[in-house]
Design a protein around this motif. Sequence first.
Motif, PDB file in Angstrom:
ATOM      1  N   TYR A 140       1.016  -1.207   0.303  1.00 15.16           N
ATOM      2  CA  TYR A 140      -0.014   0.303   0.279  1.00 15.16           C
ATOM      3  C   TYR A 140       0.688   1.350  -0.417  1.00 15.16           C
ATOM      4  N   ALA A 141       1.110   2.357  -0.662  1.00 17.79           N
ATOM      5  CA  ALA A 141       1.493   3.656  -0.649  1.00 17.79           C
ATOM      6  C   ALA A 141       0.390   4.559   0.382  1.00 17.79           C
ATOM      7  N   ILE A 189      -7.861   4.147  -0.007  1.00 17.76           N
ATOM      8  CA  ILE A 189      -9.368   4.452  -0.913  1.00 17.76           C
ATOM      9  C   ILE A 189      -9.666   4.094  -2.271  1.00 17.76           C
ATOM     10  N   GLY A 190      -8.768   2.741  -2.364  1.00 21.83           N
ATOM     11  CA  GLY A 190      -8.411   2.251  -3.738  1.00 21.83           C
ATOM     12  C   GLY A 190      -6.991   1.833  -4.225  1.00 21.83           C
ATOM     13  N   HIS A 191      -6.575   1.801  -5.722  1.00 24.26           N
ATOM     14  CA  HIS A 191      -5.990   0.271  -6.082  1.00 24.26           C
ATOM     15  C   HIS A 191      -5.082   1.281  -6.709  1.00 24.26           C
ATOM     16  N   ALA A 231      -4.506   5.586   1.624  1.00 22.99           N
ATOM     17  CA  ALA A 231      -3.271   5.139   1.972  1.00 22.99           C
ATOM     18  C   ALA A 231      -4.064   4.311  -0.463  1.00 22.99           C
ATOM     19  N   LYS A 232      -3.910   3.880  -0.896  1.00 25.52           N
ATOM     20  CA  LYS A 232      -3.400   2.750  -2.069  1.00 25.52           C
ATOM     21  C   LYS A 232      -3.218   1.841  -2.397  1.00 25.52           C
ATOM     22  N   GLY A 233      -4.251   0.293  -2.517  1.00 28.40           N
ATOM     23  CA  GLY A 233      -3.247  -0.713  -3.385  1.00 28.40           C
ATOM     24  C   GLY A 233      -2.085  -0.699  -4.034  1.00 28.40           C
TER      25      GLY A 233
END
Length: 404
Positions: free
Chosen positions: A71-72, A82-84, A100-102
């Motif tokens: 996760y960034a 909040i998403g990927h 964070a985003k995957g």
Amino acid sequence: MEDGRTPGVSRGRQRRDDMPWDVARQLAHAAARPGAVVTRTLAEADGCVLATPLVSPVAVPPVDRAAMDGYAVRGAGPWRVIGHVPAGCADSGALEDGQAKGIVTGAAVPAGATSVVRSEDAVVTGGLLEGPSEDGRHIRRAGEECKPGDRLLPAGVVVDPAVLGLAATVGLNRLTVIPRPTVAALVTGDELVHRGQPGPGRVRDAIGPMLPGLITRSGAAQVGVRHLPDSLEELVSALQETSADLVLVSGSSASGPADHLRPALTALGAELVVDGVACRPGHPQALAQLPDGRLVLGLPGNPFAALVAFLTLGVAAVHRLRGLPLPVLPQVAVRGGIACHPTSTRLVPIRLTRQGAVPVGHGGAAMLRGPATADALAVVAPGPAEAIAARLLPLDPGSRPWAG
């Protein structure tokens, strides 16, 4: 005699003009002419030598990238997922503090990301991510490996798989190189048989099967092994017909009635660069240059002597044809000492141990048992007694020198 091809035929003693082994290597290297510079596709450049430095036209990576799956994130946790980031996405939007985003390895991190939390360290509960975070952790920053204009490799580097991968990484499709030289082999001898066990008065050819591997391992391109009878006319014709940069002629380099190499070279107007080397085994070896610049290497007819000649003169010539320096041979201690020859360099099959080099025996000119079981050849300088140190000559001409 030690390097004669046919039992019972005297080859005479070592001539006074046999040159020192080190001098012969240097002359063989100096006589060769590197090939013309060409551009090759990456697939074609393998084994060639860079003719110009490898310079990066781009930054690598071009943008900040994730170094791990996970996760960034931005700022301190916990973070709201909040998403990927889609694979191959150039712009996935920016992160705000606490978001964070995957992400997968190699993907561009969202703007504002401060680190990547690894998948194995991440705990996601109800859309909230928790895990260890450290600024910059698991992010490859833009230009971390190189920047536009960086000199990645100098000229003179052998193009191997890692070099090809590096060239592709920076977006190159072609390289400017010195191509691999071509080497042909002519194996002479009426007494030779090429399959099965030889009958009385015949000899199984051991040199012909040995040469292709030596040629390719030295970095050259092998363009064929041809078998010839003991005939001056056929040898002259074969030397005229081949266009290889280097032609190996085995079994015809001494001075017996069936040895036609030197008369053939005279007929073709060749200049002898090396005419005998003060070494054991292998002293009848010779190197000549034809008027068009091609080189002819005369190998003794005995197998170990022929191997020594190729490792002495052949490897030196091929290195220069490839645009490479003459290999420097490392020193090694000799356990128990090796007897010196009073006037000639000895090439002795040895194994390497923690205590130093140890001879393996079976080192006669006609024997391959010794070199087949050895790690290297010890280069023992002439002297009155025993050598307690020697240089190491690799049996595999493609191997890199040992360190220390």
